[in-house]
Every structure is written in structure tokens, then in C-alpha cells.
Design a protein around this motif. Structure first.
Motif, mmCIF file in Angstrom:
data_model
loop_
_atom_site.group_PDB
_atom_site.id
_atom_site.type_symbol
_atom_site.label_atom_id
_atom_site.label_comp_id
_atom_site.label_asym_id
_atom_site.label_seq_id
_atom_site.Cartn_x
_atom_site.Cartn_y
_atom_site.Cartn_z
ATOM 1 N N UNK A 156 0.817 -1.219 0.000
ATOM 2 C CA UNK A 156 0.000 0.000 0.000
ATOM 3 C C UNK A 156 0.851 1.269 0.000
ATOM 4 N N UNK A 157 2.000 1.202 0.676
ATOM 5 C CA UNK A 157 2.850 2.387 0.733
ATOM 6 C C UNK A 157 3.397 2.702 -0.655
ATOM 7 N N UNK A 158 3.891 1.639 -1.328
ATOM 8 C CA UNK A 158 4.423 1.826 -2.667
ATOM 9 C C UNK A 158 3.355 2.347 -3.611
ATOM 10 N N UNK A 159 2.148 1.802 -3.425
ATOM 11 C CA UNK A 159 1.080 2.230 -4.314
ATOM 12 C C UNK A 159 0.776 3.708 -4.094
ATOM 13 N N UNK A 160 0.816 4.122 -2.848
ATOM 14 C CA UNK A 160 0.575 5.537 -2.554
ATOM 15 C C UNK A 160 1.644 6.400 -3.197
ATOM 16 N N UNK A 161 2.889 5.933 -3.062
ATOM 17 C CA UNK A 161 4.020 6.639 -3.691
ATOM 18 C C UNK A 161 3.773 6.789 -5.182
ATOM 19 N N UNK A 162 3.402 5.645 -5.753
ATOM 20 C CA UNK A 162 3.217 5.622 -7.196
ATOM 21 C C UNK A 162 2.134 6.602 -7.623
ATOM 22 N N UNK A 163 1.041 6.551 -6.891
ATOM 23 C CA UNK A 163 -0.066 7.423 -7.256
ATOM 24 C C UNK A 163 0.337 8.890 -7.129
ATOM 25 N N UNK A 164 1.006 9.195 -6.028
ATOM 26 C CA UNK A 164 1.410 10.588 -5.814
ATOM 27 C C UNK A 164 2.370 11.040 -6.909
ATOM 28 N N UNK A 165 3.308 10.145 -7.235
ATOM 29 C CA UNK A 165 4.279 10.500 -8.263
ATOM 30 C C UNK A 165 3.608 10.832 -9.584
ATOM 31 N N UNK A 166 2.706 9.952 -9.982
ATOM 32 C CA UNK A 166 2.002 10.206 -11.239
ATOM 33 C C UNK A 166 1.177 11.483 -11.162
ATOM 34 N N UNK A 167 0.588 11.705 -9.993
ATOM 35 C CA UNK A 167 -0.217 12.927 -9.855
ATOM 36 C C UNK A 167 0.662 14.165 -10.029
ATOM 37 N N UNK A 168 1.855 14.128 -9.419
ATOM 38 C CA UNK A 168 2.711 15.306 -9.518
ATOM 39 C C UNK A 168 3.208 15.553 -10.935
ATOM 40 N N UNK A 175 6.022 21.339 -9.592
ATOM 41 C CA UNK A 175 5.236 20.138 -9.295
ATOM 42 C C UNK A 175 5.847 18.921 -9.975
ATOM 43 N N UNK A 176 6.071 19.048 -11.259
ATOM 44 C CA UNK A 176 6.575 17.912 -12.015
ATOM 45 C C UNK A 176 7.991 17.562 -11.567
ATOM 46 N N UNK A 177 8.772 18.591 -11.310
ATOM 47 C CA UNK A 177 10.145 18.362 -10.844
ATOM 48 C C UNK A 177 10.138 17.602 -9.530
ATOM 49 N N UNK A 178 9.232 17.997 -8.656
ATOM 50 C CA UNK A 178 9.094 17.310 -7.365
ATOM 51 C C UNK A 178 8.705 15.859 -7.578
ATOM 52 N N UNK A 179 7.759 15.657 -8.481
ATOM 53 C CA UNK A 179 7.322 14.293 -8.780
ATOM 54 C C UNK A 179 8.466 13.417 -9.253
ATOM 55 N N UNK A 180 9.279 13.963 -10.141
ATOM 56 C CA UNK A 180 10.390 13.172 -10.672
ATOM 57 C C UNK A 180 11.496 12.984 -9.647
ATOM 58 N N UNK A 230 6.819 3.290 -11.208
ATOM 59 C CA UNK A 230 7.260 2.565 -12.391
ATOM 60 C C UNK A 230 7.142 3.461 -13.620
ATOM 61 N N UNK A 231 8.101 3.363 -14.471
ATOM 62 C CA UNK A 231 8.085 4.191 -15.674
ATOM 63 C C UNK A 231 8.731 5.548 -15.481
ATOM 64 N N UNK A 232 9.202 5.794 -14.268
ATOM 65 C CA UNK A 232 9.767 7.115 -14.000
ATOM 66 C C UNK A 232 10.987 7.402 -14.868
#
Lengths: 783, 289
Positions: A491-503, B104-109, B115-117
Motif C-alpha cells: 500500500x505504501x508503494x502504491x501511494x508513492x506511485x499514485x502521488x508521483x504520477x499525480x505530480x 510540481x513535475x520536478x518534485x514528482x520526478x 514505475x516508468x519514472x
């Protein structure tokens, strides 16, 4: 103190921002309220110097007063008229009424962009016959065009003449009298080209007299864009075309005599001015009093010449080889209505009003053109308007008797082919006129027979493309989803993943809609033929014809590759060395470096409109400071400095651009707008020290000062863009590609120039291989 | 050569100062080359039409024509004020958009693993090499189909969708921030959004400054974008308005054009002067890593 200043600046900035947002939103609100009050909205597009602008403005204001439901947006596009019109068409918001020039008539009529007027004019004639019959028949006829036969002068009426002008020569009476030439006789009887040559020689000989020392007087100056060149050729009995538009007759004896005559006077005798610098032209020199006569040009020069106090001037007919060959070009403009106007009735009312007596009289007073209405033209309003220097305005009217309507092919690439290439013989003297004429003919035939014109093409199957695209996207997403499913995440990884994609989603959205999507569309369109003026659904599928065209027919492609290479080879090393040098200097640890840093950065803040004007002045051959500095140095070697953008352009224009780029080398980065994401510069470190990379040592690969086509156009008296001599340069890529037209080594792919002229100019790039209204992007795929 | 060192030591001083002198000389020479066009611009902006038309950008002004300034900005010439308002609105929104979206995007990266980053980041970097011309026409078609031609939106929206170069800068900057700081915040119950908003953004002042300056300069002087998208005269930006000096007879009003240009570039010069230190620091800190 510094804090105070900073505080003050901050206050001012905030003030400006608040005021700006306020005034822009106020404008929106008032526009919106206005659209409720005046539901009928018309847009009109025209060109014109202040005098003409004022006339149209007054007419429009009158019309609005008399029609309270109508709101007219008036756009005076000036010399950017053609591009403006085309962009508005491309944007799907054509102006309801606009100036229609004879060059645009065939193509626009054939594309169905104009509203035919016959029906309404017939009704109008029943009501008000005198007004319509008052138009000069020849000028009315000039706006008839038959799309079936491609002939001008017959077929439906597409526009109503606003005004016109015949061609004349303007003479400097003082110079003519000093040379002992009787202008009166010329005005009465006309003159032959031999007499012209004689007069030009006599006037040029004035240079030998002490009182004319240092003035560089020339006997004459020829206006040589296609329409005026054609007038000269006509007066020798020749023409551009024979029986049809495939038959170019420039190589036939009559036209050859005309061309040879021009070459003789301009290049051999040098009695006719052949301008070499770019900021000085024959027109300006005439105003300065150094040119005996100038032509063939029209009445539009009068507003400019009426203020001349240095000398007296008058007009004479255009010379002819023999008196019976006397002929005059007519330049004319009409108002035309867009085929898609939403208010055809109101638009027609406005058309009538704009071509009515009031406007014509005002126009006549300004001396802009000849009124299209006979009664006005033959009245004192035209012949002897208040406040006009006395001259024989009747010469203009006399010329109507022997004026001729020109036949133009619907492929208006012609103007560019002839306009660009003919200069190689008649102004640059690089080729003899016969070879030149034959080359023009073969280039024109290649244009007519281009792979894209060979057949009728089927429309693009957008449904098919769309479904394939959709299927592809769905499959791609499915694969991703399936792969994602396989890996189990906590769940933690999934949260990370979701946040990353959102950003990163803002970039993703931009990437999909502003980068990948457009790229794919570009790729698709490179197999199609589409004019940006029509909806995408009109695109035709042409297979590889664009590419065929590019690699086999288009003479500019390989040329532009060559020019690109030249530019890269020259500019990259020099630019790098200079950038490195600047970086080293900035890090040399001297005192007061911040001042130097600022100075070196300064060029990046000057807007490019001003920059281009400045550089044109600096590189000018006649009085530019650059050549003034070089001249003593080169004199030492027994040569003269290059005429950068003039006759030596083929070799020296690119070095000139390299020099201009060097100027921006100290600047960080001025065009990194972030808007079009293709322009970033990656800062390079130029030393081990961290400081080294700072500020001005940021090296640039990209051009910093784009000289857009719009700034670098030759000036002629004509309202419209004439030869596109200086084509656009936007950044390295497109710049080098466009160099050829700039250099006139080769014109820009003719198709782009003309039919896409507008777009190309607007985009600052050439949409290469968009021939005759096709808009496929191939070149970007090669760069 | 040990025995040569004492003598070389004694000659170091004059040598260095000679080098300095040379450096200064070169710097001065370069400065002249860089400043001369400005001198021309200022000079021409104070001259009469006739002088400028004769190509006289060089000789000193005899009687300065200050009236060129108000005349060039007047409604019948450049129509400065509406253009200023338009440009300011576009520039402000673009700068804000660029800062927010890129950070925002910079923070995300920089701070999330997903995955796919890596591949996405590489793709993003590679789009920097893409010539703008490839996408220009289709993007125009897109905005046209959205009915946004002749509005400010096509000029503003792309800025809110992040541009790779600035994203790259933000990412590099955010990557340097110690993980402990973020961990601590997270343990204290901060959401990702709060970490971004309350820790990351305030820390990234230097990057924000450079993004702001570059975006400002780029947008303020942008000619192509407004030229493509803005049609009606009332929507003109300053760069477009400047272009209107090019009349039928070429730039016959070059003196007025120069006056207008001087006014136009003033904000850019002031900005650079005001933020120079910041600007230089910021490049050193973030861009060069």
C-alpha cells in the motif's frame, strides 16, 4: 537606499499588474455588453498608411452610426495583410469584408472563399443604376474571374473596385531640366525606351558637374516586382505567358529585348540605380532627389511625394519600345465578401458604402489612387485636389485607354518563381537573361507538374485513422495495465506511485496534447495535402508525393541542406569559442565583473524587432558602420568589404548571421520561453569551478535573436509584400532552411512561399513541402 | 627547475597585473561591441525622422527629440497602454504557471519512485531537442478547434503544462534536499502536497528566480506566439505592437520604433539589474549540477 528602490520597483510592478488585469477584464466586460447591444458583428480587414486608415475608419464610423445594430471590427494589417488574411482563414474566422488584390483573386475564387456578387449587383442596378454604371468598366471587369477557364475578365464578379491606379513614371523636374530634357513633350506624346535611356544617361552625367558632386545621381530607377516588370515587358511587345499558363514567353525575343534593356541600363551603363544596400532603396533615393525618374509605379506614391520640398516633380507615361506599344499595367484593389459571412446582407450594404461616393472622394483628395467611379476621377476631386502640388494627374487617366488587365495563373507560386529568380539576371547580373528565362520556365513547369498536382487525390480517411489510433492507444494502455497488475505492490508503494504520477501529470497532459499528438498529426499530414485554410476533414491523402516532391522536384531542399551545413560549420565552432572566451573572462576574477556581466547580458533583453532594424543598419553596404570600419582594412588588401545582404549575400549573409549571433553570446538565454518546448539550451560547464558555469557562460546552441520575416522585407511602394526577398529566420533549423530565399540562392520551395506564404510567415518557419495549399509537414521530420 | 623558481617568483607580480590589464582591455572591447547597438537605439530614438532615414545612427544627437517617446507610444502609433496590459496579463500568468507546473513535475520526478519514472524522464529530456516547428501547426489546429484563437489561452495554457528544461532544473534542485527532512515531515503527518507547498517551494527560491526571469524575458519579447494566435488589434502584445512600425515603406518611423523599443526593454533591463546577484547564484546552484 537600495531597499527603497527595490520597494518602489515592487510597488510599481504590482501596480502595473493590477491595472493590467483590471483593464483587460474591463475590456472583456464592455465587449460582452457591446455584443448584446449590437448583435450584428462584422470584421473587415484592409491595409493602408495613416491616410487610408483614416478614410476607412471614418467610413466605418459613419456606417455604425447609421446602423445601430452593427458593430464593425476593423483590422488594418498593413504590410502583413496577406499573412493576416490567410491566418484568419486558417483560424476559421475569415473577415467578412476584405481587400482583394488581383494576385489573390484566382486562387481565392477557385477555393470558394469569396461570395459572388452578381445577383446582388443586378438587384442593385435595378434600384440605383447610375452608381454601378459609373465604375470604370475595365476595372469592374478585372474582378470577373472564371474558375473553369482560369481567365480573368469574364465570369462571376467577385469584388467591387475600391480604387485602382495605372502605371506612370514620376520625374524629378529639376534634374530633367538641368539635363535639358523637356518633360512637357514627353507628357504630351509619350516617349520611347531609347529616349528614356538617353535621358537617363544625360541625368547621370550631371554627376560630373561640380554642383552635383557627392550626390550619386542616377537617371532612373525601375520598380521590378512581377507586376511592374510585366509592364516593361509588355511595352516591348512581350508578356509572361503565351496562349496558356504553361507557355512562359520570357525567352522569346520581345521579352528578351525588355530584359536585356533593363540589364544594360542597370548593370552596364549604370544609369539606372541598382540598389545594393538593404536599407536604402530606389524609392527613398528618389525622395532624396537623387533619382531622375522612377517607375513604373502607381498613384499610391503621391501621399509620400506630396511632402517633397527639395524639388518639383511630375508624372509621365511609361515609355514603350515604339509609340504603338504603349501600355500600362493597372493595379487595383477591391472589397470582397467572404463566402462564409454570417451576415451577407449587412456585409453587402457595407460593401456598397465603402465603395460609394463619399469614400472615393476622400480617397481622391489624399491622392492614394484613382477613384473607381468615373465621375469622381474626372472631377477636380481627383485632378486638382486641395493642397496637392500641381502635377498632371490626367496622365493617370489617359493611361486607362491603353491599360491592360493581366492574366494570372491560379497557382500564385508564379509570382515568387519569377520574382525571386529574375533578379539573378536583372539585378545581380549572375546569369544572362536567356538562361535565366529558361530556368524560370523550367522551374514553373516543374511546379505545375509537381507530383502533388499530377492527379486528383482522395480525401484522408479520418475514421480509419481515428479507429486505428484509438485501437493503438487502448492496446498500449492495456499492456501497461496488465504489466502493472503482475507486480504486487504494498500500500505504501502504491501511494508513492499514485502521488508521483499525480505530480507529473501536468507535464504528461502537455506531453500528450502538445507534443506527441501534434507530432503524430504532423506525421500523418506529411502523407497528405491540406491547406490550413480549410478544415482538417478536407485533407487529401497523397501517399508519398510530398516526399517525392521534396527529394526529386524541389530544388530548394538540397540547397537548404547545403546552406544549413555551411551555417553549422561556421557558427558552432565560432559560437563555442566565443562562449568559452566570455566564460573565461567572466571568471578571470577581475574587479567590477558584475558590471561587465550585465553589459554582456544586455543584448538578450532587446526585443527582436528593434534588433533586426539595428542590424540592418549596421550591415548596410552604403552607410552601415560595420563596413565603414572594414573599408580601410579591406582597402589595404585592395578589395571592398562584402555587401552582406546585397549582392554578396550568397556567400556573406550567413557569416553576417553568425556575427549577429555572437552578439547574443554573452546573454544567458532570451528565447527560452518555455512556451514552445523545443528551445531549451542546456548550460554547459566550462570549467571545474562551479562558478564557471554561472551566468553568461551559459552557452547557446540556439540563435538568440531571431530575425523574423516580417521585419526583413524589402520596401517598395507597393502595399503588399513584393518579393519576399528577405525571408524569415527563426531559429537555426528553420533559419538555415530559409536562408536560401534570403540569399536568393534558391527561392523557398515555391509552394510554401505563395500559397502558404501567410502561414509560413506567421509561423516563422516554412512548412516545407506544403505545396499549393497542402500543408504536410515533412521537413520537421528530417531535421 | 628549482633554481629558476626564485626568479620566476619575482616576476609573477607584474605578469599577473599585465594579464589583468589584458583581461580588462578585452572586457572593455567586448563591452563596447555589446553596448554599441544600444547606443544606436538610444541615439536614434532621440533623432528626427530625416536623420534616421539617412542612416545616421552614429553621430551624437544635437537636439534631443524627447517628443519621440510620447509620439511612439500614442494610440495611432504603437498604442502602448493596451499592449502593455495584454503583455502583462500574459506574462504574469505564464510566469506563475511555469513556476507551479515545473516545480510540481520536478518534485514528482525527484522524490517519488514509480514505475516508468526513468523512461518518462528520459522521454521528457529528449523532447527538449524537438524542434518547435514539428508541433506548431497541429497545436494551432488544436487550439483552433477549441475556439481559443484570438484569446490569450493558447499563450498561457502551455506554460501551465510544464516545460522540460525548467522541470529538469527543479528536479536537480529537489534531488539535493536531504531525504531526512522529508522523512521528518512525513512522520509528522505532512501530506505530499504540504511537503511540496511548505518545504519544497520555499526552499527553491533560486530556481524559482531563474525560471521566473527566463520565462519573463521569453514571454515579454515573444513575437511568434502572439503573432500566430492573436488576431484583433485590441489583443496585441508589445512585441506585435512594435512590429506595427513596419509600414508600407519599410520602417520609415525607425526613430519612433527605437523609442518604443527602449521603453519596451526597460522592464527587462531593470529586472536584470535588480535580480542580477540572485540570477547568477541561481544558475550556479541549480542549473549546473
Amino acid at each position: 537606499m537600495a531597499r527603497l528602490i527595490r520597494f518602489f520597483l515592487l510597488l510599481v510592478t504590482i501596480g502595473i499588474i493590477v491595472w493590467s488585469f483590471g483593464s483587460v477584464s474591463l475590456r472583456w466586460v464592455s465587449n460582452w455588453r457591446d455584443s448584446v447591444d449590437r448583435p450584428i458583428r462584422l470584421t473587415i480587414l484592409h491595409w493602408g498608411e495613416p491616410a487610408e486608415d483614416a478614410i476607412v475608419r471614418r467610413l466605418v464610423e459613419r456606417f455604425e452610426r447609421e446602423n445601430p445594430k452593427v458593430r464593425i471590427t476593423r483590422i488594418n494589417a498593413g504590410s502583413g495583410f496577406d499573412s493576416k488574411l490567410k491566418t484568419m482563414l486558417a483560424a476559421g474566422t475569415p473577415p467578412d469584408l476584405f481587400y482583394l488584390s488581383p494576385d489573390n483573386l484566382p486562387l481565392m475564387a477557385e477555393m470558394g472563399l469569396l461570395m459572388p456578387l452578381d445577383e446582388r449587383l443586378r438587384k442593385e442596378r435595378d434600384r440605383n443604376p447610375t452608381w454601378l454604371d459609373d465604375f470604370y468598366p475595365l476595372i469592374m471587369q478585372a474582378y470577373r474571374y472564371d474558375p473553369a477557364t482560369h481567365r480573368t475578365g469574364a465570369g462571376p464578379q467577385w469584388g467591387l473596385p475600391k480604387d485602382f491606379t495605372t502605371a506612370v513614371f514620376y520625374v524629378n523636374l529639376d534634374l530633367f531640366e538641368a539635363a535639358g530634357i523637356d518633360v512637357r513633350t514627353i507628357q504630351k506624346n509619350g516617349w520611347t525606351w531609347n529616349e528614356f535611356a538617353e535621358a537617363a544617361r544625360k541625368i547621370t552625367d550631371l554627376n560630373k558637374k561640380p554642383e552635383y558632386a557627392g550626390r550619386n545621381i542616377y537617371g532612373g530607377f525601375f520598380a521590378l516586382w512581377p507586376a511592374t516588370l510585366r509592364n516593361i515587358i509588355w511595352s516591348f511587345g512581350g508578356d509572361f505567358f503565351g496562349s496558356d499558363f504553361r507557355d512562359v514567353t520570357l525567352d522569346e525575343p520581345d521579352a528578351q529585348r525588355a530584359l536585356r534593356f533593363i540589364v544594360k541600363l542597370r548593370l552596364e551603363d549604370k544609369t539606372v540605380y541598382n540598389p545594393t544596400g538593404i536599407a536604402r532603396d530606389g524609392g527613398a533615393e528618389f525622395v532624396n532627389g537623387n533619382i531622375g525618374c522612377i517607375g513604373p509605379i502607381g498613384r499610391w506614391q503621391v501621399p509620400r511625394y506630396r511632402d517633397i520640398t527639395k524639388f518639383r516633380w511630375d508624372v509621365v507615361p511609361v515609355p514603350a519600345e515604339t509609340p504603338d506599344k504603349r501600355v500600362s499595367q493597372i493595379f487595383h484593389t477591391s472589397w470582397a465578401i467572404s463566402a462564409t459571412t454570417r451576415h451577407p446582407d449587412t456585409a453587402f450594404e457595407l460593401l456598397k458604402f465603402l465603395c460609394g461616393y463619399e469614400g472615393q472622394i476622400q480617397q481622391a483628395h489624399e491622392g492614394l489612387a484613382i477613384p473607381a467611379l468615373r465621375s469622381v476621377a474626372e472631377s477636380d476631386d481627383f485632378l486638382n485636389p486641395p493642397g496637392m502640388p500641381r502635377h498632371q494627374a490626367k496622365i493617370f487617366l489617359d493611361a486607362i485607354r491603353y491599360a491592360k488587365i493581366q492574366q494570372n495563373p491560379p497557382q500564385n507560386e508564379w509570382n515568387n518563381i519569377v520574382g525571386d529568380r529574375i533578379t539573378e539576371s536583372i539585378s545581380l547580373g549572375q546569369k544572362d537573361v536567356l538562361t535565366n528565362a529558361r530556368e524560370i520556365e523550367s522551374a514553373w513547369l516543374a511546379e505545375l507538374d509537381s507530383p502533388l498536382r499530377r492527379q486528383e487525390w482522395k480525401p484522408m480517411n479520418w475514421t480509419l485513422i481515428g479507429s486505428i489510433g484509438l485501437a493503438g492507444v487502448v492496446t498500449f494502455v492495456m499492456i501497461l495495465w496488465w504489466r502493472a497488475k503482475r507486480e504486487k505492490l504494498g500500500p505504501l508503494d502504491r501511494a508513492q506511485e499514485r502521488a508521483g504520477w499525480a505530480f507529473i501529470s501536468p507535464w504528461l497532459v502537455g506531453f500528450i496534447f502538445l507534443t506527441v499528438g501534434p507530432m503524430l498529426l504532423s506525421l500523418l499530414l506529411s502523407f497528405g495535402k491540406w491547406s490550413a485554410m480549410e478544415p482538417l476533414s478536407q485533407a487529401k491523402y497523397v501517399g508519398t508525393a510530398n516526399y517525392e516532391q521534396l527529394f526529386t522536384v524541389d530544388p530548394t531542399f538540397y540547397q537548404s541542406l547545403k546552406v544549413t551545413l555551411y551555417y553549422v560549420v561556421l557558427s558552432v565552432p565560432i559560437g563555442q569559442i566565443a562562449a568559452l572566451g566570455v566564460a573565461l573572462l567572466m571568471n578571470a576574477g577581475v574587479r567590477g565583473i558584475s558590471i561587465f556581466r550585465t553589459i554582456y547580458f544586455l543584448p538578450s533583453v532587446l526585443g527582436m524587432v528593434a534588433v533586426s532594424v539595428l542590424w540592418l543598419q549596421i550591415f548596410n553596404n552604403d552607410y552601415g558602420i560595420f563596413n565603414a570600419i572594414l573599408r580601410p582594412i579591406t582597402a589595404w588588401f585592395g578589395t571592398t568589404p562584402p555587401d552582406w545582404f546585397g549582392k554578396d549575400a550568397a556567400r556573406w549573409a550567413i557569416p553576417a548571421f553568425v556575427i549577429m549571433n555572437l552578439w547574443g553570446v554573452g546573454g544567458g538565454d532570451d528565447h527560452l520561453s518555455g512556451r514552445f518546448e523545443g528551445n531549451p539550451r542546456i548550460p554547459l560547464r566550462s570549467g571545474s569551478d562551479r562558478r564557471c558555469g554561472s551566468g553568461p557562460s551559459v552557452m547557446e546552441y540556439h540563435a538568440s535573436h531571431a530575425l523574423s520575416p516580417d521585419f526583413l522585407q524589402p520596401r517598395h511602394g507597393d502595399h503588399r509584400v513584393i518579393s519576399g526577398l528577405y525571408s524569415g529566420l527563426y531559429d537555426h533549423r528553420s533559419r538555415s532552411r530559409q536562408q536560401h530565399s534570403f540569399l536568393r540562392v534558391e527561392p523557398v520551395s515555391p509552394g510554401i512561399r505563395v500559397s502558404q506564404h501567410g502561414l509560413r510567415q506567421r509561423y516563422g518557419v516554412d512548412l516545407v513541402c506544403h505545396r499549393s495549399g497542402s500543408d504536410a509537414d515533412c521537413i520537421p521530420w528530417f531535421t | 627547475m628549482p633554481n629558476a623558481s626564485p626568479s620566476s617568483d619575482s616576476t609573477v607580480r607584474p605578469l599577473v597585473s599585465g594579464k589583468m590589464l589584458l583581461t580588462y582591455a578585452i572586457l572593455m572591447l567586448g563591452s563596447i561591441a555589446f553596448v554599441i547597438p544600444f547606443y544606436f537605439a538610444l541615439n536614434a530614438s532621440l533623432k528626427t525622422s530625416a536623420e534616421v532615414a539617412a542612416g545616421d545612427f552614429i553621430t551624437p544627437v544635437r537636439e534631443p527629440n524627447f517628443s519621440n517617446y510620447p509620439r511612439s507610444l500614442a494610440p495611432d502609433k504603437m498604442n502602448f497602454w493596451p499592449a502593455l496590459a495584454n503583455t502583462t496579463v500574459i506574462t504574469t500568468l505564464t510566469v506563475i504557471g511555469q513556476i507551479i507546473s515545473c516545480s510540481l513535475v520536478g518534485f514528482g520526478f525527484a522524490r517519488f519512485s514509480f514505475r516508468g519514472k526513468t523512461i518518462l524522464f528520459i522521454i521528457m529530456i529528449s523532447t527538449m531537442m524537438l524542434p518547435a516547428q514539428v508541433t506548431m501547426v497541429p497545436v494551432f489546429v488544436l487550439f483552433k478547434s477549441l475556439g481559443m484563437v484570438d484569446t490569450f489561452w493558447p499563450l498561457i495554457i502551455p506554460a501551465w503544462l510544464a516545460s522540460p528544461f525548467f522541470v529538469f532544473m527543479f528536479r536537480q534542485f529537489f534531488s539535493q534536499i536531504p531525504e531526512e527532512l522529508i522523512e521528518a515531515a512525513r512522520i509528522d503527518g505532512c501530506s505530499n502536497w504540504r511537503i511540496y507547498w511548505q518545504f519544497m517551494l520555499p526552499l527553491s527560491g533560486p530556481v524559482i528566480a531563474i525560471v521566473a526571469i527566463y520565462t519573463f524575458l521569453g514571454t515579454w519579447n515573444d513575437f511568434l506566439g502572439p503573432l500566430i494566435y492573436l488576431n484583433s488589434p485590441e489583443n496585441r502584445t508589445i512585441a506585435l505592437a512594435l512590429n506595427s512600425f513596419r509600414g508600407q515603406y519599410g520602417t520609415s518611423d525607425a526613430h519612433l520604433l527605437m523609442a518604443a523599443s527602449v521603453v519596451t526593454m526597460l522592464p527587462c533591463v531593470i529586472l536584470f539589474f535588480a535580480m542580477q546577484k540572485y540570477f547568477v547564484e541561481s544558475v550556479a546552484q541549480s542549473g549546473m549540477k
